[in-house]
Design a protein around this motif. Structure first.
Motif, mmCIF file in Angstrom:
data_model
loop_
_atom_site.group_PDB
_atom_site.id
_atom_site.type_symbol
_atom_site.label_atom_id
_atom_site.label_comp_id
_atom_site.label_asym_id
_atom_site.label_seq_id
_atom_site.Cartn_x
_atom_site.Cartn_y
_atom_site.Cartn_z
ATOM 1 N N UNK A 1 8.534 8.246 22.037
ATOM 2 C CA UNK A 1 8.486 9.641 22.457
ATOM 3 C C UNK A 1 9.153 10.566 21.454
ATOM 4 N N UNK A 2 9.542 10.053 20.285
ATOM 5 C CA UNK A 2 10.190 10.887 19.273
ATOM 6 C C UNK A 2 9.280 12.040 18.871
ATOM 7 N N UNK A 3 9.874 13.204 18.685
ATOM 8 C CA UNK A 3 9.077 14.383 18.356
ATOM 9 C C UNK A 3 9.258 14.836 16.916
ATOM 10 N N UNK A 4 10.429 14.573 16.318
ATOM 11 C CA UNK A 4 10.734 15.118 15.006
ATOM 12 C C UNK A 4 10.533 14.173 13.842
ATOM 13 N N UNK A 5 10.393 12.869 14.115
ATOM 14 C CA UNK A 5 10.263 11.904 13.028
ATOM 15 C C UNK A 5 9.661 10.606 13.548
ATOM 16 N N UNK A 6 9.227 9.773 12.599
ATOM 17 C CA UNK A 6 8.837 8.395 12.885
ATOM 18 C C UNK A 6 9.598 7.525 11.902
ATOM 19 N N UNK A 7 9.771 6.234 12.233
ATOM 20 C CA UNK A 7 10.559 5.358 11.374
ATOM 21 C C UNK A 7 10.127 3.910 11.549
ATOM 22 N N UNK A 8 10.386 3.125 10.515
ATOM 23 C CA UNK A 8 10.047 1.714 10.589
ATOM 24 C C UNK A 8 10.532 0.943 9.376
ATOM 25 N N UNK A 9 10.179 -0.333 9.366
ATOM 26 C CA UNK A 9 10.581 -1.262 8.314
ATOM 27 C C UNK A 9 9.365 -1.599 7.450
ATOM 28 N N UNK A 10 9.538 -1.530 6.139
ATOM 29 C CA UNK A 10 8.500 -1.900 5.178
ATOM 30 C C UNK A 10 9.018 -3.102 4.398
ATOM 31 N N UNK A 11 8.168 -4.113 4.235
ATOM 32 C CA UNK A 11 8.543 -5.280 3.443
ATOM 33 C C UNK A 11 7.487 -5.516 2.375
ATOM 34 N N UNK B 1 2.039 -5.775 1.288
ATOM 35 C CA UNK B 1 3.163 -6.015 2.188
ATOM 36 C C UNK B 1 2.845 -5.654 3.619
ATOM 37 N N UNK B 2 3.901 -5.336 4.375
ATOM 38 C CA UNK B 2 3.716 -5.006 5.790
ATOM 39 C C UNK B 2 4.649 -3.893 6.231
ATOM 40 N N UNK B 3 4.225 -3.226 7.320
ATOM 41 C CA UNK B 3 5.020 -2.148 7.911
ATOM 42 C C UNK B 3 5.059 -2.370 9.424
ATOM 43 N N UNK C 1 11.985 -7.433 -7.983
ATOM 44 C CA UNK C 1 12.889 -8.577 -7.867
ATOM 45 C C UNK C 1 12.179 -9.890 -7.600
ATOM 46 N N UNK C 2 12.982 -10.905 -7.333
ATOM 47 C CA UNK C 2 12.468 -12.250 -7.058
ATOM 48 C C UNK C 2 12.421 -12.564 -5.561
ATOM 49 N N UNK C 3 12.963 -11.692 -4.750
ATOM 50 C CA UNK C 3 13.005 -11.855 -3.290
ATOM 51 C C UNK C 3 12.224 -10.720 -2.630
ATOM 52 N N UNK C 4 11.851 -10.877 -1.355
ATOM 53 C CA UNK C 4 11.202 -9.755 -0.668
ATOM 54 C C UNK C 4 12.106 -8.518 -0.691
ATOM 55 N N UNK C 5 11.488 -7.362 -0.797
ATOM 56 C CA UNK C 5 12.206 -6.084 -0.746
ATOM 57 C C UNK C 5 11.936 -5.483 0.621
ATOM 58 N N UNK C 6 13.003 -5.134 1.323
ATOM 59 C CA UNK C 6 12.871 -4.562 2.656
ATOM 60 C C UNK C 6 13.491 -3.174 2.648
ATOM 61 N N UNK C 7 12.726 -2.180 3.140
ATOM 62 C CA UNK C 7 13.219 -0.812 3.193
ATOM 63 C C UNK C 7 12.987 -0.235 4.595
ATOM 64 N N UNK C 8 13.838 0.698 4.957
ATOM 65 C CA UNK C 8 13.704 1.448 6.200
ATOM 66 C C UNK C 8 13.181 2.823 5.811
ATOM 67 N N UNK D 1 4.967 -6.861 -5.789
ATOM 68 C CA UNK D 1 4.048 -6.047 -5.002
ATOM 69 C C UNK D 1 4.654 -4.673 -4.714
ATOM 70 N N UNK D 2 3.796 -3.730 -4.378
ATOM 71 C CA UNK D 2 4.233 -2.393 -4.015
ATOM 72 C C UNK D 2 3.032 -1.553 -3.653
ATOM 73 N N UNK D 3 3.287 -0.331 -3.271
ATOM 74 C CA UNK D 3 2.171 0.541 -2.914
ATOM 75 C C UNK D 3 1.901 1.540 -4.025
ATOM 76 N N UNK D 4 0.646 1.939 -4.120
ATOM 77 C CA UNK D 4 0.207 2.857 -5.162
ATOM 78 C C UNK D 4 0.782 4.256 -4.958
ATOM 79 N N UNK D 5 0.705 5.053 -5.996
ATOM 80 C CA UNK D 5 1.105 6.460 -5.960
ATOM 81 C C UNK D 5 0.347 7.152 -4.831
ATOM 82 N N UNK D 6 1.089 7.846 -3.981
ATOM 83 C CA UNK D 6 0.486 8.550 -2.850
ATOM 84 C C UNK D 6 1.447 9.642 -2.393
#
Length: 141
Positions: free
Chosen positions: A33-43, A21-23, A105-112, A48-53
């Motif tokens: 300039x965020x200091x306490x966290x980072x954030x984004x969209x994963x599709x 997928x993509x991030x 599922x049968x459609x792309x999965x999008x997570x924040x 498909x999916x990512x391995x245990x980490x």
């Protein structure tokens, strides 16, 4: 992109591509300039999916925007606990805890996703299937 901004469009930042997928990280210390966290969209595409980490030293928050999947988070003893998740689900991954996400599922999965503290997104560049697509320059509005 020059300077730090409060509002970031996905086309203004790099897209990180992987076989699963993509991030698009729209909030990082380098971008906002965020200091306490980072954030984004994963599709993730169907099946498909990512391995245990894990993300050493960081907590992760995952919010399912669309789609459905399987989410595993290990408990404090290292036992895998598997959940069925769908649009509207929020997943908390404790600091350094192993986990994975798969689109069932049968459609792309999008997570924040949110990492606290920031930095886990930098580790993704070390994965063997990592590819980078630079930001797209859009005309000023």
């Amino acid at each position: 992109m020059s300077g730090k901004h409060f509002v970031i469009e996905t086309h203004e930042v790099e897209t990180m591509l992987f076989d699963w997928g993509r991030i698009v990280m729209t909030c990082t210390p380098e971008v906002t300039g965020s200091a306490g966290f980072s954030a984004g969209i994963v599709e993730m595409q169907p099946g498909q999916g990512h391995d245990r980490h894990n993300h050493p030293g960081a907590e992760e928050l995952i919010y399912v925007i669309s789609g459905e999947g399987e989410q595993m988070v290990e408990d404090a003893s290292g036992n895998p606990i598997v959940y069925t998740v769908a649009s509207g689900s929020t997943i908390y991954v404790p600091e350094s805890r192993y986990h994975y996400t798969v689109n069932t599922g049968k459609e792309p999965m999008k997570v924040f996703v949110v990492y606290s503290p920031p930095g886990s997104e930098k580790e993704l560049r070390q994965l063997p299937d990592f590819r980078s697509v630079p930001p797209v320059q859009q005309p000023k509005r």
